[in-house]
Design a protein around this motif. Structure first.
Motif, PDB file in Angstrom:
ATOM      1  N   GLY A  65       0.831  -1.214   0.000  1.00 59.75           N
ATOM      2  CA  GLY A  65       0.000   0.000   0.000  1.00 59.75           C
ATOM      3  C   GLY A  65       0.855   1.249   0.000  1.00 59.75           C
ATOM      4  N   SER A  66       1.950   1.195   0.765  1.00 57.63           N
ATOM      5  CA  SER A  66       2.889   2.317   0.826  1.00 57.63           C
ATOM      6  C   SER A  66       3.490   2.609  -0.550  1.00 57.63           C
ATOM      7  N   MET A  67       3.854   1.556  -1.287  1.00 59.38           N
ATOM      8  CA  MET A  67       4.423   1.733  -2.624  1.00 59.38           C
ATOM      9  C   MET A  67       3.407   2.330  -3.591  1.00 59.38           C
ATOM     10  N   LEU A  68       2.170   1.790  -3.569  1.00 54.11           N
ATOM     11  CA  LEU A  68       1.133   2.308  -4.465  1.00 54.11           C
ATOM     12  C   LEU A  68       0.814   3.767  -4.126  1.00 54.11           C
ATOM     13  N   GLY A  69       0.725   4.060  -2.818  1.00 57.38           N
ATOM     14  CA  GLY A  69       0.447   5.434  -2.386  1.00 57.38           C
ATOM     15  C   GLY A  69       1.511   6.405  -2.842  1.00 57.38           C
ATOM     16  N   SER A  70       2.780   5.980  -2.736  1.00 56.08           N
ATOM     17  CA  SER A  70       3.890   6.840  -3.176  1.00 56.08           C
ATOM     18  C   SER A  70       3.779   7.147  -4.668  1.00 56.08           C
ATOM     19  N   TRP A  71       3.462   6.122  -5.462  1.00 55.73           N
ATOM     20  CA  TRP A  71       3.348   6.314  -6.907  1.00 55.73           C
ATOM     21  C   TRP A  71       2.166   7.226  -7.240  1.00 55.73           C
ATOM     22  N   LEU A  72       1.016   6.945  -6.652  1.00 52.44           N
ATOM     23  CA  LEU A  72      -0.182   7.766  -6.911  1.00 52.44           C
ATOM     24  C   LEU A  72       0.027   9.217  -6.481  1.00 52.44           C
ATOM     25  N   GLY A  73       0.656   9.385  -5.312  1.00 50.05           N
ATOM     26  CA  GLY A  73       0.900  10.738  -4.805  1.00 50.05           C
ATOM     27  C   GLY A  73       1.742  11.558  -5.758  1.00 50.05           C
ATOM     28  N   GLY A  74       2.792  10.926  -6.311  1.00 47.03           N
ATOM     29  CA  GLY A  74       3.650  11.624  -7.269  1.00 47.03           C
ATOM     30  C   GLY A  74       2.939  11.929  -8.568  1.00 47.03           C
ATOM     31  N   LYS A  75       2.220  10.936  -9.074  1.00 50.14           N
ATOM     32  CA  LYS A  75       1.490  11.085 -10.347  1.00 50.14           C
ATOM     33  C   LYS A  75       0.451  12.201 -10.235  1.00 50.14           C
ATOM     34  N   LEU A  76      -0.319  12.165  -9.141  1.00 52.08           N
ATOM     35  CA  LEU A  76      -1.376  13.172  -8.948  1.00 52.08           C
ATOM     36  C   LEU A  76      -0.803  14.566  -8.665  1.00 52.08           C
ATOM     37  N   SER A  77       0.390  14.615  -8.038  1.00 55.59           N
ATOM     38  CA  SER A  77       1.031  15.922  -7.790  1.00 55.59           C
ATOM     39  C   SER A  77       1.326  16.631  -9.102  1.00 55.59           C
ATOM     40  N   ASP A  78       1.733  15.851 -10.122  1.00 54.08           N
ATOM     41  CA  ASP A  78       1.982  16.424 -11.447  1.00 54.08           C
ATOM     42  C   ASP A  78       0.680  16.808 -12.152  1.00 54.08           C
ATOM     43  N   LYS A  79      -0.378  16.030 -11.914  1.00 49.89           N
ATOM     44  CA  LYS A  79      -1.656  16.246 -12.615  1.00 49.89           C
ATOM     45  C   LYS A  79      -2.485  17.368 -11.999  1.00 49.89           C
ATOM     46  N   ASP A 121       0.523   7.405   2.299  1.00 53.07           N
ATOM     47  CA  ASP A 121       1.812   7.644   1.647  1.00 53.07           C
ATOM     48  C   ASP A 121       1.713   8.416   0.337  1.00 53.07           C
ATOM     49  N   MET A 122       0.490   8.794  -0.059  1.00 49.02           N
ATOM     50  CA  MET A 122       0.356   9.777  -1.138  1.00 49.02           C
ATOM     51  C   MET A 122       0.931  11.121  -0.685  1.00 49.02           C
ATOM     52  N   PHE A 123       0.969  11.320   0.638  1.00 50.85           N
ATOM     53  CA  PHE A 123       1.435  12.586   1.216  1.00 50.85           C
ATOM     54  C   PHE A 123       2.925  12.820   0.962  1.00 50.85           C
ATOM     55  N   ARG A 124       3.728  11.752   1.014  1.00 51.43           N
ATOM     56  CA  ARG A 124       5.186  11.933   1.017  1.00 51.43           C
ATOM     57  C   ARG A 124       5.750  12.568  -0.257  1.00 51.43           C
ATOM     58  N   PRO A 125       5.473  12.019  -1.468  1.00 54.01           N
ATOM     59  CA  PRO A 125       6.022  12.687  -2.658  1.00 54.01           C
ATOM     60  C   PRO A 125       5.459  14.089  -2.837  1.00 54.01           C
ATOM     61  N   GLY A 344       6.678  15.300  -9.432  1.00 49.58           N
ATOM     62  CA  GLY A 344       5.893  14.302  -8.692  1.00 49.58           C
ATOM     63  C   GLY A 344       6.284  12.882  -9.043  1.00 49.58           C
ATOM     64  N   ARG A 345       6.465  12.624 -10.349  1.00 45.57           N
ATOM     65  CA  ARG A 345       6.822  11.277 -10.793  1.00 45.57           C
ATOM     66  C   ARG A 345       8.190  10.838 -10.253  1.00 45.57           C
ATOM     67  N   TYR A 346       9.129  11.769 -10.298  1.00 52.14           N
ATOM     68  CA  TYR A 346      10.469  11.468  -9.801  1.00 52.14           C
ATOM     69  C   TYR A 346      10.446  11.209  -8.293  1.00 52.14           C
ATOM     70  N   MET A 347       9.729  12.069  -7.550  1.00 49.64           N
ATOM     71  CA  MET A 347       9.687  11.894  -6.096  1.00 49.64           C
ATOM     72  C   MET A 347       8.865  10.665  -5.716  1.00 49.64           C
ATOM     73  N   ALA A 348       7.921  10.281  -6.573  1.00 45.63           N
ATOM     74  CA  ALA A 348       7.151   9.053  -6.327  1.00 45.63           C
ATOM     75  C   ALA A 348       8.075   7.844  -6.359  1.00 45.63           C
ATOM     76  N   LEU A 349       8.902   7.753  -7.412  1.00 46.36           N
ATOM     77  CA  LEU A 349       9.824   6.616  -7.518  1.00 46.36           C
ATOM     78  C   LEU A 349      10.850   6.638  -6.389  1.00 46.36           C
ATOM     79  N   TYR A 350      11.278   7.836  -6.006  1.00 42.02           N
ATOM     80  CA  TYR A 350      12.233   7.955  -4.895  1.00 42.02           C
ATOM     81  C   TYR A 350      11.618   7.425  -3.594  1.00 42.02           C
ATOM     82  N   THR A 351      10.391   7.846  -3.277  1.00 40.27           N
ATOM     83  CA  THR A 351       9.750   7.384  -2.037  1.00 40.27           C
ATOM     84  C   THR A 351       9.388   5.901  -2.134  1.00 40.27           C
TER      85      THR A 351
END
Length: 406
Positions: A65-79, A121-125, A344-351
């Motif tokens: 869940g943490s991994m999916l949240g990190s990815w979604l958070g980054g993707k949505l931050s860009d969108k 974990d959408m919050f972190r990126p 967002g995408r870059y920070m998503a992969l980082y987190t």
């Protein structure tokens, strides 16, 4: 003499924008409030009576869940922008904490943990991207360090408060406090901080082809390996090391806790001055990360000397200074590497590299210990850190080549 040293230390905390201070305060409230996490396996085992295998699977769902949240958070931050993602993430995870206490079945908790970590974990990126928007160009790494300081202080305060709440209200009380802290933190943020659309600054030394996809950025993927390895060996601090303290040296939970407190105190005292020094001297980020990964390696190699309990203190000092050098600068490198509109995408992969490290660290460490013993685990972890160091040297050469071509 003492006054001069104190004034110099305080000067490291000057020059931050109002928004960065507010972000730091809400991060502290949120991290101090995240009390369920240190007691989660204990709650699942002792209160809900799950087997070790079932607890393990629930923790895997937690990590996924943490991994999916990190990815979604980054993707949505860009969108849609980091601001909306941050508000949605903390508010919804706060509400979900209230609900989670009523879920007691195995499959229900697997789904529940997966869901709450996706939201949380959408919050972190999004928060990392917000640092690019609200921090002044000259102190982005220091701004990140300030937020990390809040995370560490919250992490230090949370378990102690959590223990008191369990004694007074039971485990259910943790869920109420966790949920409330998330909602209070984000309300403070929404009231005091205005939305800023885009990051206003990009590292002038970052040389990136803006049109390229993050998945084609080979330098960034090699850097992600470095991030994953340093995070993986660092997380041994919370998984295999407490067991080692007890089984090898007979340390109590309190004594083991004091060693973790030493980690927090070293970060509190040293991280901001060290980061400020390297920023002032304009030392290349990868060089600092290299030294950080090698010090983490050294901390595990010192554990091979297993005839004296004092070695645990020396090891803790090495890993703490390694953490101070590696994590703030790796975060800034990741953000500076991102083209505008792709932060967002870059920070998503980082987190996500940290989330994956969290899953792999405990599983790999415990499996190695079960099969070969603690000494081999320390040898493996130390050697992994050395490979991260070699990758940093390789990255420096690749960046030189890239810069010469542009």
């Amino acid at each position: 003499m003492l006054k001069t040293a104190f004034n110099r230390y305080i000067n490291n905390f000057k020059g931050f924008s109002r928004e960065i201070w507010i972000l730091t305060i809400i991060t502290f409230i949120n991290r101090a409030g995240t009390m369920v996490l240190p007691f989660l396996s204990k709650y699942l085992k002792e209160d809900l009576h799950f087997s070790y295998g079932e607890v393990g699977w629930i923790m895997v769902a937690f990590g996924m869940g943490s991994m999916l949240g990190s990815w979604l958070g980054g993707k949505l931050s860009d969108k849609i922008g980091f601001y909306k993602v941050m508000v949605f993430s903390l508010f919804s995870s706060g509400v979900f904490f209230f609900i989670l206490q009523y879920i007691t079945s195995f499959w229900g908790l697997c789904l529940g943990m997966f869901s709450i970590m996706t939201l949380a974990d959408m919050f972190r990126p999004a928060m990392f991207v917000s640092l690019g928007a609200y921090a002044k160009p000259e102190n982005r790494t220091r701004s990140l360090t300030l937020v990390r300081l809040a995370v560490n202080l919250g992490f230090a305060a949370g378990p102690a408060l959590g223990g008191l709440i369990i004694m007074g209200m039971g485990y259910k009380g943790l869920f109420w406090v966790d949920g409330t802290s998330c909602i209070v933190a984000i309300l403070i943020f929404a009231i005091l901080v205005k939305e800023k659309k885009k990051a206003s600054y990009q590292d002038p030394h970052a040389t990136i082809l803006a049109a390229a996809s993050v998945f084609k950025d080979k330098i960034f993927w090699l850097f992600l390996y470095v991030s994953f390895v340093t995070a993986m060996i660092f997380f041994q601090l919370f998984t295999t090391l407490p067991l080692y303290h007890s089984e090898m040296f007979g340390l109590s939970e309190f004594q083991s806790g004091l060693l973790l407190t030493l980690n927090g105190l070293l970060i509190f005292a040293l991280e901001m001055p060290i980061v400020s020094y390297f920023e002032r001297k304009k030392v290349q980020k990868l060089k600092v990360i290299l030294w950080g990964s090698l010090l983490m390696s050294l901390s595990f190699y010192t554990l091979l000397v297993n005839v004296w309990a004092g070695i645990l203190i020396i090891s803790m000092i090495f890993i703490s200074i390694g953490e101070i050098l590696a994590f703030p600068f790796s975060n800034t490198f990741a953000l500076s590497r991102a083209p505008k509109g792709h932060e967002g995408r870059y920070m998503a992969l980082y987190t996500m590299s940290f989330s994956l490290a969290h899953i792999v660290s405990s599983k790999a460490g415990l499996e190695i210990i079960a099969a070969f013993g603690y000494q081999i685990n320390w040898l493996v972890m130390g050697t992994l850190g050395v490979t991260a160091g070699f990758c940093c040297i390789w990255l420096q050469k690749l960046l030189k080549t890239e810069n010469s071509l542009v």
